[in-house]
Design an enzyme around this catalytic site. Structure first.
Site, short mmCIF file in Angstrom:
data_model
loop_
_atom_site.label_atom_id
_atom_site.label_comp_id
_atom_site.label_asym_id
_atom_site.label_seq_id
_atom_site.Cartn_x
_atom_site.Cartn_y
_atom_site.Cartn_z
N THR A 90 0.83 -1.21 0.00
CA THR A 90 0.00 0.00 0.00
C THR A 90 0.86 1.25 0.00
O THR A 90 0.44 2.31 -0.48
CB THR A 90 -0.94 -0.01 1.22
OG1 THR A 90 -1.70 -1.21 1.22
CG2 THR A 90 -1.89 1.18 1.20
N TYR A 130 4.32 -12.56 5.35
CA TYR A 130 3.19 -12.00 4.60
C TYR A 130 2.89 -12.89 3.41
O TYR A 130 3.66 -12.93 2.44
CB TYR A 130 3.54 -10.57 4.17
CG TYR A 130 2.45 -9.82 3.42
CD1 TYR A 130 1.14 -10.28 3.37
CD2 TYR A 130 2.73 -8.63 2.77
CE1 TYR A 130 0.15 -9.59 2.69
CE2 TYR A 130 1.75 -7.92 2.09
CZ TYR A 130 0.46 -8.41 2.05
OH TYR A 130 -0.50 -7.71 1.37
N LYS A 139 0.77 -12.37 8.25
CA LYS A 139 -0.32 -11.62 7.63
C LYS A 139 -0.84 -12.49 6.50
O LYS A 139 -0.14 -12.74 5.51
CB LYS A 139 0.18 -10.27 7.10
CG LYS A 139 -0.89 -9.45 6.39
CD LYS A 139 -0.31 -8.17 5.79
CE LYS A 139 -1.38 -7.40 5.02
NZ LYS A 139 -0.81 -6.20 4.34
#
Length: 291
Positions: free
Chosen positions: A46, A132, A161
């Site tokens: 992001t 992740y 995650k």
């Protein structure tokens, strides 16, 4: 260290010259902390980490650590193991509280390669590491056995995650790591409620960049086991979850930041400006959440 609650996956605000907007970053941090977030996550996807130079990456980590009064989970992953080790060491030395490490992308390592990649980082660094897993971006899925192997072997492999959207897999990860100090964290805002119902402890959230209080309430209700009220909050936020992914993340969230007076700024190529019809849809959705 247990990771609970909401951690915004922060955008990287840029100036019109596409330089890091330092004051904008500080302003966003202040806004998020006022919203009650559990911590901050700079330099993830992001945050357009793929287009940050090494120096910019390090600058952002330092800036966030300096400005924050909550824990900082620095994105330090790479498909180059040596680079991931260097970035994670740097984040540790800069004062980050943990590091977020994406599964290596494009080169598609085998299971043995994944274990060696993350083992090299765990052996080189002391801060907690959050793996992740996001197959949609990396091209491969890290299976529960690989995660369990790393979590059992290294005490600083402290969480994952999870953004596979495979609930059989998510349940399996939670099951086989239950005896460890290990956190399973949602990597998808819309899956926060069902993942936390299974035993996940929080979310690294895109929506929290603009609505930290609301995402915090969703997570807190789940942690309290009040899933009836959490479901109400989930469905209140569901239209926004969809709108923020109407184009590739972080295109919509950066536009949302600009529309709401937060620091967003331009995107770096190869990401491009949001299509105008989608901007209209995003504005209409955001209007429903106006104070």
């Amino acid at each position: 260290m247990r990771f609970t609650g909401v951690y915004p996956a922060m955008v990287t605000p840029f100036t019109d010259e596409e330089e890091i907007d330092v004051e904008g970053m500080r302003s966003n941090i202040a806004y998020l902390e006022k919203g009650g977030v559990a911590g901050l996550v700079p330099c993830g996807s992001t945050g357009e980490s793929a287009t940050l130079s090494f120096d910019e990456h390090k600058k952002l980590v330092e800036l966030t650590v300096d400005a924050a009064s909550v824990p900082v989970i620095a994105g330090t992953g790479s498909n180059n193991t040596a680079e991931a080790v260097e970035l994670t060491r740097y984040a540790q030395d800069a004062g980050a509280d943990a590091a977020l490490l994406i599964v290596p992308y494009y080169n598609k390592p085998m299971k043995s390669g994944l274990i060696k990649h993350f083992s090299a980082i765990a052996q080189a660094c002391e801060i907690p590491l959050i793996l992740y897993n996001i197959p949609g971006r990396t091209g491969i899925n890290m299976d529960p056995e690989t995660i369990s192997t790393l979590a059992h072997e290294y005490s600083n492999v402290a969480g994952v995650k999870e953004a596979s959207a495979n609930f059989t897999q998510i349940s399996n990860i939670i099951e086989i790591t239950r005896g460890l100090e290990f956190s399973v964290i949602s990597g998808d805002d819309g899956l926060t409620l069902p993942m936390m119902a299974l035993g996940a402890t929080g979310v690294i959230s895109v929506t929290a960049d603009i609505l930290p209080k609301q995402m915090g309430r969703l997570a807190q209700l789940c942690l309290e086991g009040n899933f009836a009220k959490a479901r109400d909050v989930h469905y209140q936020l569901a239209p926004l979850f969809k709108a923020l992914f109407i184009e590739t993340n972080p295109i919509p969230i950066k536009k949302a930041c600009d529309l709401l007076g937060l620091a967003g700024g331009p995107l770096r190529l190869p990401l491009t400006t949001m299509a105008e019809p989608n901007v209209v849809k995003l504005k209409e959705t955001l209007a429903a959440y106006a104070d």
